[in-house]
Design an enzyme around this catalytic site. Structure first.
Site: not given
Ligand code: SAM
Ligand code: DTB
Ligand code: SF4
Length: 325
Positions: A58, A61, A98, A130, A190, A262
């Site tokens: 991703c 991320c 969450c 959550c 969600c 949200r």
């Molecule tokens: N690994 C799992 C997944 O990807 O479904 C759960 C955690 S993931 C960090 C949850 C969500 O956080 C992602 O789907 C994304 O929408 C959001 N997210 C992650 N990094 C972000 C960033 N740098 N800025 C904004 N939203 C972010």
């Molecule tokens: C969502 O939509 N935003 C949250 C939660 N679901 C898991 C995560 C935001 C992550 C922002 C980047 C970080 O803190 O790593």
């Molecule tokens: Fe993608 Fe980050 Fe979730 Fe891994 S933790 S699946 S790299 S959003």
């Protein structure tokens, strides 16, 4: 009163999204008042229970192994540590807790059993619990439900069309399958996305269209502004403006009137006046606490001052359920 519809056409969503901004805010606030108490804002807390080392790519991320973001990897936390954090969040006024894990998918192993224990424990604290753990099978969703899971977060992130430019290690269909498994287990869904990933307005419209035409609307829709992370392919993305957030939030509110919308990642850079515009556009939920998963979030005192100034009330937990009972 507008009705809840799952048969939106893309043209209808586009028309809403493209309407004059102040008209859009007005319409969104009007519909918001028909379905929700506009003074009420849900306060949620996030905790990263397993950080970094994720196999997915991703491109936004901080937790992917593919990029050098300097993030410290942390294996799955202990149950007691998590319950202490949940208790603190409850005492600070959060009603939803969450737990996020940097996993591609859940595996049926001891780590998952530990997460099930965390879910039980948080549920026993009287909070809406959550999780966001990546992909889930039907039976894993069932086990989470039995442990007391209230909601599962799994974002579409962007449109089906733009998805491959953001993530290559899984498909849009995989996301939709997990959402169906969550829904099938009777867990609250969600699901939302991120803006600022280099997508077009058409992509934003397309993602909202996909969400608003699911068999049932997600109960919560997080709208995240990209937090640009150094070391990721999106490190130099321009910050999204409040007007883009407002347009997104209002369109989500108008197409999915009952959902909790949200205002998620990106609040740290937004002054109270900008956040107030987002609430006017129909946002009614935030993440509180000084950290999201790996990045900073406004501190407790600033959020308290904002709630006082705008005279907002935190929403009680399990309100949807009580209303249905
Ligand atoms: N690994 C799992 C997944 O990807 O479904 C759960 C955690 S993931 C960090 C949850 C969500 O956080 C992602 O789907 C994304 O929408 C959001 N997210 C992650 N990094 C972000 C960033 N740098 N800025 C904004 N939203 C972010
Ligand atoms: C969502 O939509 N935003 C949250 C939660 N679901 C898991 C995560 C935001 C992550 C922002 C980047 C970080 O803190 O790593
Ligand atoms: Fe993608 Fe980050 Fe979730 Fe891994 S933790 S699946 S790299 S959003």
């Amino acid at each position: 009163m507008s009705s809840i519809r799952n048969n939106w056409t893309r043209a209808e969503v586009a028309e809403i999204y493209n309407s004059p901004l102040l008209e859009l805010i007005y319409q969104a606030q009007t519909v918001h008042r028909q379905y929700n108490n506009p003074q009420e804002v849900q306060v949620c807390t996030l905790l990263s229970i397993k950080t970094g080392g994720c196999a997915e790519d991703c491109s936004y991320c901080s937790q992917s192994v593919k990029y050098n973001t300097g993030l410290q990897v942390q294996k799955l936390l202990d149950v007691q540590e998590v319950l202490t954090k949940a208790q603190e969040a409850k005492e600070a006024g959060s009603t939803r807790f969450c737990m996020g894990a940097a996993w591609r998918e859940v595996r049926d192993n001891r780590d998952f059993d530990r997460v099930l224990d965390m879910v039980k424990g948080v549920n026993e604290l009287g909070m809406e619990v959550c999780c966001t753990l990546g992909m889930l099978t039907e039976s894993q969703a069932q086990k989470l439900k039995e442990a007391g899971l209230y909601a599962y977060n799994h974002n579409l992130d962007t449109s089906a069309e733009h998805y491959d430019s953001v993530i290559t290690t899984r498909q849009y269909e995989d996301r939709l399958n997990t959402l169906a498994n969550v829904r099938g287990a009777g867990i609250s869904v969600c699901c939302g996305g991120i803006i600022g990933l280099g997508e077009t307005d058409e992509d934003r419209i397309s993602m909202i269209h996909t969400l608003a035409t699911l068999p049932a609307h997600p109960e919560s829709v997080p709208v995240n502004a990209l937090v640009a992370i150094e070391g990721t392919p999106l490190e130099n993305q321009k910050r999204v403006s409040v007007w883009e957030m407002v347009r997104m939030i209002a369109t989500v509110r108008l197409t999915m009137p009952k959902a909790m919308v949200r205002l998620s990642a990106g609040r740290l850079e937004m002054p109270t006046s900008e956040q107030a515009l987002c609430f006017l556009a129909g946002a009614n939920s935030i993440f509180a606490g000084d950290k999201l998963l790996t990045t900073p979030n406004p501190n407790f005192n600033d959020d308290k001052a904002m709630f006082d100034l705008l005279q907002l009330q935190p929403r009680e937990s399990f309100k949807g359920e009580l209303a249905m009972a």
